[in-house]
Design an enzyme around this catalytic site. Structure first.
Site, PDB file in Angstrom:
ATOM      1  N   HIS A 179     -10.121  -5.279  -3.369  1.00 38.60           N
ATOM      2  CA  HIS A 179      -8.790  -5.516  -2.798  1.00 38.60           C
ATOM      3  C   HIS A 179      -8.910  -6.006  -1.369  1.00 38.60           C
ATOM      4  O   HIS A 179      -9.784  -5.584  -0.624  1.00 38.60           O
ATOM      5  CB  HIS A 179      -7.910  -4.259  -2.863  1.00 38.60           C
ATOM      6  CG  HIS A 179      -8.588  -3.023  -2.353  1.00 38.60           C
ATOM      7  ND1 HIS A 179      -9.513  -2.326  -3.100  1.00 38.60           N
ATOM      8  CD2 HIS A 179      -8.484  -2.373  -1.180  1.00 38.60           C
ATOM      9  CE1 HIS A 179      -9.948  -1.286  -2.406  1.00 38.60           C
ATOM     10  NE2 HIS A 179      -9.353  -1.303  -1.224  1.00 38.60           N
ATOM     11  N   LEU A 180      -8.005  -6.891  -1.029  1.00 35.39           N
ATOM     12  CA  LEU A 180      -7.890  -7.427   0.326  1.00 35.39           C
ATOM     13  C   LEU A 180      -6.709  -6.716   0.979  1.00 35.39           C
ATOM     14  O   LEU A 180      -5.606  -6.716   0.428  1.00 35.39           O
ATOM     15  CB  LEU A 180      -7.606  -8.928   0.216  1.00 35.39           C
ATOM     16  CG  LEU A 180      -7.349  -9.698   1.494  1.00 35.39           C
ATOM     17  CD1 LEU A 180      -8.637  -9.904   2.270  1.00 35.39           C
ATOM     18  CD2 LEU A 180      -6.719 -11.059   1.183  1.00 35.39           C
ATOM     19  N   HIS A 181      -6.945  -6.080   2.121  1.00 34.80           N
ATOM     20  CA  HIS A 181      -5.837  -5.469   2.865  1.00 34.80           C
ATOM     21  C   HIS A 181      -5.225  -6.534   3.775  1.00 34.80           C
ATOM     22  O   HIS A 181      -5.950  -7.187   4.538  1.00 34.80           O
ATOM     23  CB  HIS A 181      -6.328  -4.347   3.782  1.00 34.80           C
ATOM     24  CG  HIS A 181      -6.871  -3.132   3.104  1.00 34.80           C
ATOM     25  ND1 HIS A 181      -6.146  -1.967   2.970  1.00 34.80           N
ATOM     26  CD2 HIS A 181      -8.085  -2.883   2.550  1.00 34.80           C
ATOM     27  CE1 HIS A 181      -6.884  -1.049   2.361  1.00 34.80           C
ATOM     28  NE2 HIS A 181      -8.072  -1.573   2.097  1.00 34.80           N
ATOM     29  N   ASN A 224     -12.754  -3.645   2.718  1.00 31.66           N
ATOM     30  CA  ASN A 224     -13.694  -2.524   2.827  1.00 31.66           C
ATOM     31  C   ASN A 224     -14.626  -2.582   1.623  1.00 31.66           C
ATOM     32  O   ASN A 224     -14.164  -2.727   0.484  1.00 31.66           O
ATOM     33  CB  ASN A 224     -12.935  -1.199   2.840  1.00 31.66           C
ATOM     34  CG  ASN A 224     -12.063  -1.051   4.080  1.00 31.66           C
ATOM     35  OD1 ASN A 224     -12.406  -1.547   5.138  1.00 31.66           O
ATOM     36  ND2 ASN A 224     -10.932  -0.388   3.938  1.00 31.66           N
ATOM     37  N   ASP A 261       0.848  -1.198   0.000  1.00 29.98           N
ATOM     38  CA  ASP A 261       0.000   0.000   0.000  1.00 29.98           C
ATOM     39  C   ASP A 261       0.883   1.248   0.000  1.00 29.98           C
ATOM     40  O   ASP A 261       1.914   1.306   0.669  1.00 29.98           O
ATOM     41  CB  ASP A 261      -0.909  -0.020   1.232  1.00 29.98           C
ATOM     42  CG  ASP A 261      -2.071   0.944   1.102  1.00 29.98           C
ATOM     43  OD1 ASP A 261      -3.221   0.475   0.971  1.00 29.98           O
ATOM     44  OD2 ASP A 261      -1.844   2.178   1.131  1.00 29.98           O
ATOM     45  N   GLN A 265     -14.630   1.973   1.511  1.00 36.94           N
ATOM     46  CA  GLN A 265     -13.902   1.686   0.265  1.00 36.94           C
ATOM     47  C   GLN A 265     -13.681   2.980  -0.511  1.00 36.94           C
ATOM     48  O   GLN A 265     -14.599   3.787  -0.689  1.00 36.94           O
ATOM     49  CB  GLN A 265     -14.717   0.694  -0.589  1.00 36.94           C
ATOM     50  CG  GLN A 265     -13.974   0.236  -1.836  1.00 36.94           C
ATOM     51  CD  GLN A 265     -14.724  -0.850  -2.611  1.00 36.94           C
ATOM     52  OE1 GLN A 265     -15.863  -1.190  -2.285  1.00 36.94           O
ATOM     53  NE2 GLN A 265     -14.086  -1.362  -3.648  1.00 36.94           N
TER      54      GLN A 265
HETATM   55  P1  5GP Z   1      -9.814   1.221   0.453  1.00 38.10           P
HETATM   56  O1  5GP Z   1      -9.974   2.484   1.255  1.00 38.10           O
HETATM   57  O2  5GP Z   1     -10.519   1.349  -0.883  1.00 38.10           O
HETATM   58  O3  5GP Z   1     -10.191  -0.014   1.184  1.00 38.10           O
HETATM   59  O4  5GP Z   1      -8.266   1.078   0.182  1.00 38.10           O
HETATM   60  C1  5GP Z   1      -7.594   1.668  -0.870  1.00 38.10           C
HETATM   61  C2  5GP Z   1      -6.123   1.566  -0.540  1.00 38.10           C
HETATM   62  O5  5GP Z   1      -5.399   1.811  -1.730  1.00 38.10           O
HETATM   63  C3  5GP Z   1      -5.668   2.613   0.485  1.00 38.10           C
HETATM   64  O6  5GP Z   1      -5.089   1.942   1.604  1.00 38.10           O
HETATM   65  C4  5GP Z   1      -4.665   3.453  -0.280  1.00 38.10           C
HETATM   66  O7  5GP Z   1      -3.578   3.897   0.502  1.00 38.10           O
HETATM   67  C5  5GP Z   1      -4.227   2.524  -1.404  1.00 38.10           C
HETATM   68  N1  5GP Z   1      -3.805   3.202  -2.621  1.00 38.10           N
HETATM   69  C6  5GP Z   1      -4.448   4.227  -3.240  1.00 38.10           C
HETATM   70  N2  5GP Z   1      -3.786   4.599  -4.338  1.00 38.10           N
HETATM   71  C7  5GP Z   1      -2.694   3.785  -4.426  1.00 38.10           C
HETATM   72  C8  5GP Z   1      -1.601   3.690  -5.374  1.00 38.10           C
HETATM   73  O8  5GP Z   1      -1.510   4.420  -6.365  1.00 38.10           O
HETATM   74  N3  5GP Z   1      -0.664   2.744  -5.128  1.00 38.10           N
HETATM   75  C9  5GP Z   1      -0.738   1.911  -4.044  1.00 38.10           C
HETATM   76  N4  5GP Z   1       0.254   1.021  -3.898  1.00 38.10           N
HETATM   77  N5  5GP Z   1      -1.740   1.970  -3.140  1.00 38.10           N
HETATM   78  C10 5GP Z   1      -2.702   2.899  -3.330  1.00 38.10           C
END
Ligand code: 5GP
Ligand code: ZN
Length: 114
Positions: free
Chosen positions: A100-102, A87, A30, A94
């Site tokens: 995506h899986l964190h 999320n 991330d 989200q």
């Molecule tokens: P969400 O909030 O949708 O569950 O998680 C999205 C995740 O994607 C966030 O933790 C954010 O930091 C990550 N993210 C957003 N843009 C990028 C990117 O350009 N590259 C990477 N490696 N992670 C990203």
């Protein structure tokens, strides 16, 4: 999907620190880590969110989770414990609409999450 950030990362047209890739999924760190280990595991196929999946996707979903486990081992956090999070939708927090899986670990996690 041509204007999706994570599709571009999977296609390597946008750089990311890849930690695993196979025919179905890609895992990368991330960009804004919330823990010492914070890796995202995504399907190569564009799926907007968990809410779009159904029984036909059980294999893909199982594989996503198992790659999460595998990366946890690879990163040395499997023994200490870790958290896998998906999320989903606006109330789920989200922000990127490609499933995506964190994988979070390397420190104690709190409960309940915010
Ligand atoms: P969400 O909030 O949708 O569950 O998680 C999205 C995740 O994607 C966030 O933790 C954010 O930091 C990550 N993210 C957003 N843009 C990028 C990117 O350009 N590259 C990477 N490696 N992670 C990203
Ligand atoms: Zn996508």
């Amino acid at each position: 999907m041509s204007d999706c950030l994570f599709c571009k990362i999977a296609a390597k047209t946008i750089p990311a620190k890849l930690v695993h890739e196979d025919d179905q999924v890609v895992a990368f760190d991330d960009i804004n880590p919330q823990a010492p280990v914070h890796t995202l595991v995504i399907p190569r196929r564009h799926v907007a969110s968990m809410a779009e999946l159904n029984e036909a996707d059980a294999g893909l979903l199982g594989h996503l989770l198992l790659v999460g486990n595998q990366v946890a081992k690879q990163k040395g956090i499997a023994e200490g414990g870790y958290r896998l999070v998906v999320n989903t939708g606006r109330n789920g927090g989200q922000t990127v609409f490609h499933l995506h899986l964190h994988l979070l670990g390397g420190r104690p996690m709190h409960w309940p999450p915010g």
